[in-house]
Design an enzyme around this catalytic site. Structure first.
Site, PDB file in Angstrom:
ATOM      1  N   ARG A   1     -15.413  12.216   5.860  1.00 12.89           N
ATOM      2  CA  ARG A   1     -14.142  12.869   6.223  1.00 12.89           C
ATOM      3  C   ARG A   1     -13.712  13.851   5.139  1.00 12.89           C
ATOM      4  O   ARG A   1     -13.196  14.932   5.425  1.00 12.89           O
ATOM      5  CB  ARG A   1     -13.046  11.814   6.439  1.00 12.89           C
ATOM      6  CG  ARG A   1     -13.248  11.004   7.714  1.00 12.89           C
ATOM      7  CD  ARG A   1     -12.353   9.774   7.711  1.00 12.89           C
ATOM      8  NE  ARG A   1     -10.951  10.098   7.650  1.00 12.89           N
ATOM      9  CZ  ARG A   1     -10.015   9.266   7.163  1.00 12.89           C
ATOM     10  NH1 ARG A   1     -10.345   8.072   6.712  1.00 12.89           N
ATOM     11  NH2 ARG A   1      -8.754   9.630   7.155  1.00 12.89           N
TER      12      ARG A   1
ATOM     13  N   HIS B   1       0.851  -1.193   0.000  1.00 16.92           N
ATOM     14  CA  HIS B   1       0.000   0.000   0.000  1.00 16.92           C
ATOM     15  C   HIS B   1       0.883   1.237   0.000  1.00 16.92           C
ATOM     16  O   HIS B   1       1.844   1.328   0.753  1.00 16.92           O
ATOM     17  CB  HIS B   1      -0.911   0.045   1.235  1.00 16.92           C
ATOM     18  CG  HIS B   1      -1.786   1.265   1.222  1.00 16.92           C
ATOM     19  ND1 HIS B   1      -2.975   1.313   0.539  1.00 16.92           N
ATOM     20  CD2 HIS B   1      -1.620   2.502   1.755  1.00 16.92           C
ATOM     21  CE1 HIS B   1      -3.506   2.507   0.649  1.00 16.92           C
ATOM     22  NE2 HIS B   1      -2.702   3.250   1.393  1.00 16.92           N
TER      23      HIS B   1
HETATM   24  N1  URA Z   1      -6.184   6.386   1.986  1.00 14.70           N
HETATM   25  C1  URA Z   1      -7.196   5.696   2.529  1.00 14.70           C
HETATM   26  O1  URA Z   1      -7.619   4.666   2.010  1.00 14.70           O
HETATM   27  N2  URA Z   1      -7.719   6.156   3.679  1.00 14.70           N
HETATM   28  C2  URA Z   1      -7.285   7.279   4.281  1.00 14.70           C
HETATM   29  O2  URA Z   1      -7.805   7.633   5.312  1.00 14.70           O
HETATM   30  C3  URA Z   1      -6.239   8.000   3.695  1.00 14.70           C
HETATM   31  C4  URA Z   1      -5.704   7.509   2.535  1.00 14.70           C
END
Ligand code: URA
Length: 434
Positions: free
Chosen positions: A168, A82
């Site tokens: 968010r 990731h």
């Molecule tokens: N990438 C995500 O998948 N979630 C986050 O909160 C920030 C970056």
């Protein structure tokens, strides 16, 4: 249980119990808790933080809000990667085939791009015919037959994260270490891999601006992964200039293929992809030490097996694999405009974010989720940090639609030119768990 009490507790800096967190996540996902209460709690978490225990409980609740993939039908330790995202970041398309060619299954779910950063799914979509939204059966078949699988994240993986991330995004609550940890790790844990390498970006345009914050985020994700029995390592990498020469979709496929052919071996992009791949080989049991893993990575490039794995992945999933050997079959721009230096100097910095926005304006990225991309447009960045340039040197090639007005000065303003040679800063800032 009342949502009001959770908000009040967190507002005062108290800790939420696993039951309270599970109640909130379930209610946010099924709509029984109104968005304004979730938004309020998110803001309280941003200000007051969460303990490791609370972050663990949040991650678990979000993971369990949807489906968990079972990859046990594919033998071996499955290793994922990731990255917290950067302009020109195409490491997935490079390291996935390398790791798979070295014998370690590499299951990866990717996203589409939004704003100034691109998404791996859009980049893969530039290969004509390639299916980028695989069913579970197709994903498992790809993993079993080529040891590499990449697909857009399905809606049933951690749906609570999808809901909370959207909230968010509009309430300025993205930048919170526990919330980012739970968001990323819930999806990774639901994805079913046994091990994960993290590329945590650090710099003025990344989520994490300082090494201290990037280290805290990486340690938080490592703690959560480890607590759930996942092997996990993190690299903290500098992010300012774009990664590699290509920004766009088809052009990023071209650059990835060139690296898999052994070209640009001393570029930051190649070094970073190879290092991440090497960490994945160690976690997947294909190598014991970093030098051994790095030798395997190099062998997969030299003997062509990494590129062959990418060809097999593309062909198996409906794509035209001949495009990887004949780039003229990939989507093309309507015009190419050269941008040249208008004075002498040294390139001290390249603003990757500004270039990402320019690429988005060309049509390579989305300003809005519903925008349709032009997969053939993008920017070839020939300028390199530290390079000495003379007036007239070629710095960018802008690949645009035929009716797009390209303004060279906009590209030149993304460069900081100095009269003295700047000191090179290494891309690798720190490692955790390696
Ligand atoms: N990438 C995500 O998948 N979630 C986050 O909160 C920030 C970056």
């Amino acid at each position: 249980m009342r949502m009001y009490d959770l908000i009040y507790t967190k507002k005062l800096g108290g800790a939420l119990s696993p039951e309270q967190i599970a109640f909130w996540v379930k209610g946010a996902a099924d709509g029984s808790i109104p968005d304004e209460q979730s938004a309020s709690l998110l803001m309280a978490i941003c200000w007051r933080g969460m303990s490791t225990g609370e972050t663990l409980a949040l991650t678990l609740a979000m993971r369990d809000s949807g489906k968990r993939l079972n990859l046990t039908s594919v033998p071996g330790l499955k290793v994922d990667k990731h990255s917290t995202g950067g302009v020109g970041d195409k490491t997935t398309m490079i390291l996935g085939p390398i790791v798979a060619a070295c014998g370690v299954p590499c299951p990866m779910f990717s996203g589409r791009g939004l704003g100034h950063t691109g998404g791996t799914v859009d980049k893969f979509e530039a290969i004509p015919g390639l299916r980028v939204e695989l069913s579970e059966e197709e994903f498992l078949r790809s993993l079993a037959e080529t040891r590499f699988a990449n697909s857009a994240q399905t809606a049933d993986i951690a749906p609570a994260d999808k809901k909370l991330y959207a909230l968010r995004d509009i309430t300025a609550t993205v930048e919170s270490i526990p919330l980012i940890t739970a968001s990323i790790m819930s999806k990774k844990l639901a994805g079913g891999a046994d091990a994960l390498v993290l590329d945590v970006k650090c710099g003025p345009t990344a989520f994490m601006k300082t090494l201290e914050d990037a280290t805290t985020l990486a340690e938080s994700m490592v703690a959560v992964g480890t607590a759930h029995g996942m092997q996990i390592r993190a690299l903290i990498t500098r992010m300012d200039a774009p990664l590699g020469w290509a920004i766009g979709n088809a052009v990023e496929i071209m650059e990835s293929v060139e690296i898999l052919r052994g070209e640009h071996a001393d570029s930051e992009l190649a070094e970073m992809s190879f290092r991440l791949a090497a960490e994945m080989l160690i976690m997947g049991g294909a190598a014991k030490t970093l030098p051994e893993a790095q030798a395997k990575v190099q062998a997969s490039i030299q003997d062509g097996s990494a590129l062959e794995t990418l060809r097999r992945f593309v062909a198996l999933n409906g794509g035209d694999a001949t495009t990887l050997d004949d780039f003229s079959r990939l989507p093309q721009p309507g015009q190419v405009v050269d941008v040249r230096a208008n004075r002498d100097g040294y390139i001290a910095a390249i603003d990757g974010r500004a270039l990402g926005i320019l690429a988005m304006d060309l049509g390579a990225g989305r300003r809005d989720r519903t925008d349709v991309l032009d997969l053939g447009v993008g920017i070839r960045v020939l300028a390199r940090v530290g390079q000495k340039v003379a007036k007239g040197d070629l710095l960018f090639q802008v690949m645009a639609k035929s009716n797009h007005l390209v303004v060279p000065d906009l590209y030149l303003t993304t460069l900081e030119l100095t009269m003295t040679q700047p000191k090179a800063a290494p891309w690798l800032m720190a490692t955790i768990g390696c």
